[in-house]
Scaffold this active site. Structure first.
Site, short mmCIF file in Angstrom:
data_model
loop_
_atom_site.label_atom_id
_atom_site.label_comp_id
_atom_site.label_asym_id
_atom_site.label_seq_id
_atom_site.Cartn_x
_atom_site.Cartn_y
_atom_site.Cartn_z
N GLU A 4 0.85 -1.19 0.00
CA GLU A 4 0.00 0.00 0.00
C GLU A 4 0.89 1.25 0.00
OE1 GLU A 4 -3.11 0.77 3.08
OE2 GLU A 4 -4.43 -0.33 1.75
N HIS A 25 6.45 -26.91 1.87
CA HIS A 25 5.64 -27.95 1.23
C HIS A 25 4.67 -27.35 0.21
CE1 HIS A 25 7.32 -30.80 4.05
NE2 HIS A 25 7.19 -29.85 4.95
N LYS A 73 -13.67 0.80 -4.40
CA LYS A 73 -14.69 1.03 -3.35
C LYS A 73 -15.91 1.72 -3.96
CE LYS A 73 -11.56 1.63 0.60
NZ LYS A 73 -11.00 2.57 1.57
O1 F6P Z 1 -8.79 0.21 1.82
C1 F6P Z 1 -7.55 0.51 2.34
C2 F6P Z 1 -7.63 1.14 3.71
O2 F6P Z 1 -7.96 2.48 3.60
C3 F6P Z 1 -6.34 0.94 4.47
O3 F6P Z 1 -5.40 1.90 4.18
C4 F6P Z 1 -6.80 0.94 5.87
O4 F6P Z 1 -5.86 0.36 6.72
C5 F6P Z 1 -8.06 0.13 5.76
O5 F6P Z 1 -8.61 0.51 4.52
C6 F6P Z 1 -9.05 0.31 6.87
O6 F6P Z 1 -9.48 1.63 6.96
P1 F6P Z 1 -10.22 2.14 8.26
O7 F6P Z 1 -9.29 2.00 9.40
O8 F6P Z 1 -10.58 3.57 7.98
O9 F6P Z 1 -11.45 1.30 8.46
#
Ligand code: F6P
Length: 549
Positions: free
Chosen positions: A352, A383, A512
């Site tokens: 990331e 394995h 998303k």
């Molecule tokens: O989708 C990636 C992300 O934004 C990560 O960077 C982060 O750790 C995770 O989602 C969870 O985000 P949050 O803590 O806001 O729920």
């Protein structure tokens, strides 16, 4: 000037061309003290990189690259609270979470130390209450089971630490982790747990992440089915977030809201109140020892000269293999099952942070940054995928993680077995097995010449495959904190060399957004959107298979 046209880069490219035939067996034969010269120590940790395809000249040239890219100044910027996360206009102050004595600045130029201290002071009595049976559910019974709900940086760190540091014997409370969006984990846990004695720790930096909120909603509905008193249900919820408003709106009492701040990146948040689950499960002292271990790593990274600086060397090796040797992946191989979650944790930390195609000036990069980080508990990997590490035609540099003192002392023999395998595997990757050795072995096995010649290419090992071994004297909270923070700084150092921003993650947003719309359309059965043929086909296939549900 493009990075790959700079003098230090060009010098490294020329050096790589001149050392393509470098052989580890020869290097060890030439210098028996290579292990001493190519390893560094930090308190209970030894970083052995003697089995890496580098010479002292390679190191000098890599350090010259780091100097050319201003790494020393960037390290000072990190600790000085400069807004290195330029796309979100904020500093990355996770190091301030483990050093309350330094004057760290937040977005508004305020000292953050007192804020960090305030939350730690809030955590301590809550942890005591939770561990001593004083935290009660709606019937007045003590809470025995905590379910940590989170995902990504709000899950991987505490999950890793709880698994790594538990003694294997029952503690005062149980801790379960739920991250899965599909509902399988939460449903399975809820089927085993009792609503009267279960609390949920909802952990989300934003408090809007759909995975986490869907699991939290499910948990809340489960509590509600057992108790209609909303306020009483709220008392079985704990919130960890930067978003106080959302925690309040969710019904979490103020005393059970544990804040952290925008200047803590999600994947760097283990050291904030996100570590509350570690403290509840294993004790506040365990969490604080981890903070101390990370602090030791911080001080080392901040002050050690480059040639002694473990995270800097780790970063330089990563750059060497990815950018000059064409190795697109690195494998992490812990040899204690206690660290089985470490590869997952490092995968998010590295991928990331470094999965970027433009530098901080928004210019397209002409060099690779996005290596694949993967791995597994080493003995299980043996394995599954080690065949490919030994004989596959891709070179994959490896990080072996070895713990000397057995985490379960009652079974020293099996621990020894694992240690032997760890050391032997790095040896085998390096030494390989030549044609002559295989020929001799097959002769001794009584095979005729024709059979030997046909088997030879299949039975030989090319060897010369590089690895580092990180040795911990024991798996203490302090050593774990140190290990994780060293990797954090490694990622920072390589990012500064490439001039990328390791603290944002815009790449996760598009998926998303699209999935939100997709969810609504799958729910309503409306496929009027102009999708491509494949997307539409998959949606229709799903619907056809679930029509009667
Ligand atoms: O989708 C990636 C992300 O934004 C990560 O960077 C982060 O750790 C995770 O989602 C969870 O985000 P949050 O803590 O806001 O729920």
């Amino acid at each position: 000037m493009k990075l790959n046209m700079t003098p230090a880069w060009q010098a490294l490219q020329a050096h790589r061309n001149a050392t393509k035939d470098l052989n580890l067996n020869t290097l060890f034969a030439q210098s028996p003290d290579r292990f001493e010269r190519f390893s560094r120590s930090l308190q209970g940790l030894k970083f052995d990189f003697s089995k890496q395809l580098v010479t002292e000249e390679t190191l000098r040239k890599l350090i010259a690259l780091a100097e050319q890219q201003g790494l020393t100044d960037r390290i000072a910027d990190l600790f000085g609270g400069k807004k290195l996360n330029i796309t979100e206009d904020r500093p990355a102050l996770h190091t301030a979470l483990r050093d309350r004595s330094i004057y760290s600045l937040d977005d508004d130029g305020q000292a953050v130390s007192h804020e960090v201290q305030r939350v730690l002071d809030q955590m301590r009595p809550f942890v005591d209450k939770a561990r001593s049976g004083q935290f009660k559910g709606f019937t007045g019974e003590a809470i025995r089971d905590f379910v940590h709900i989170g995902v990504g940086g709000s899950d991987l760190g505490p999950n890793l630490a709880c698994q790594a540091l538990e003694s294997g014997k029952p503690g005062p409370v149980n801790m379960h982790f739920v991250s899965g969006m599909d509902g399988v984990q939460i449903v399975d846990f809820l089927n085993q747990l009792e609503p009267e004695t279960t609390a949920f720790i909802i952990t989300s930096k934003t408090f809007t992440t759909i995975d986490t909120m869907a699991n939290a909603d499910r948990a809340k509905a489960w509590l509600k089915a057992a108790c209609s008193d909303e306020v009483a249900i709220g008392r079985q919820l704990v919130g960890i977030s930067t978003n106080k408003q959302a925690m309040t709106a969710y019904g979490i009492p103020a005393s059970q809201q544990f804040e952290f701040w925008q200047w803590v990146g999600g994947r760097y948040s283990l050291w904030s109140s996100v570590g509350l689950s570690v403290a509840i499960y294993l004790g506040m002292h365990v969490f604080e020892d981890m903070l101390h271990g990370a602090y030791i790593a911080d001080q080392h990274f901040r002050t050690a000269p480059m040639e002694q600086n473990i995270p800097v060397i780790m970063a330089l090796l990563h750059v060497w293999y990815l950018n000059f040797c064409g190795c697109g992946s690195r494998v992490v191989l812990p040899y204690t099952n206690c660290l089985k979650h470490l590869p997952d944790y490092l995968q998010q930390l590295e991928m990331e942070s470094c999965g970027k195609s433009v530098n901080v000036r928004g210019e397209w990069l002409d060099v690779g940054t996005s290596a694949v980080i993967w791995g597994e508990f080493g003995p299980n990997g043996q394995h599954a995928f080690y065949q490919s590490l030994h004989q596959g035609n891709q070179m994959v540099p490896a990080d072996f993680i070895l713990v000397c003192k057995p985490p379960r002392p009652e079974n020293f023999d099996q621990h020894l077995l694992s240690v032997a395998n760890c050391i032997a595997q790095s040896q085998a990757l390096m030494t390989g097995k030549s044609e002559d050795e295989v020929r001799m072995q097959l002769k001794q096995e009584g095979l005729d010449n024709e059979h030997i010649e046909s088997l030879l290419p299949h039975r030989m090992y090319p060897g010369n495959r590089p690895s580092s071994t990180i040795v911990l004297d024991q798996l203490t909270p302090r050593n774990l904190g140190m290990l994780i923070a060293l990797y954090e700084h490694k990622v920072f150092a390589q990012s500064m060399i490439w001039e990328i921003n390791p603290f944002d993650q815009w790449g996760v947003e598009l998926g998303k957004q699209l999935s939100k719309k997709m969810f609504e359309e799958l729910q309503s059965g409306d496929t009027s959107s102009h999708y491509d043929g494949s997307t539409k086909g998959l949606m229709q296939l799903f619907r056809a298979n679930t029509q009667n549900q």
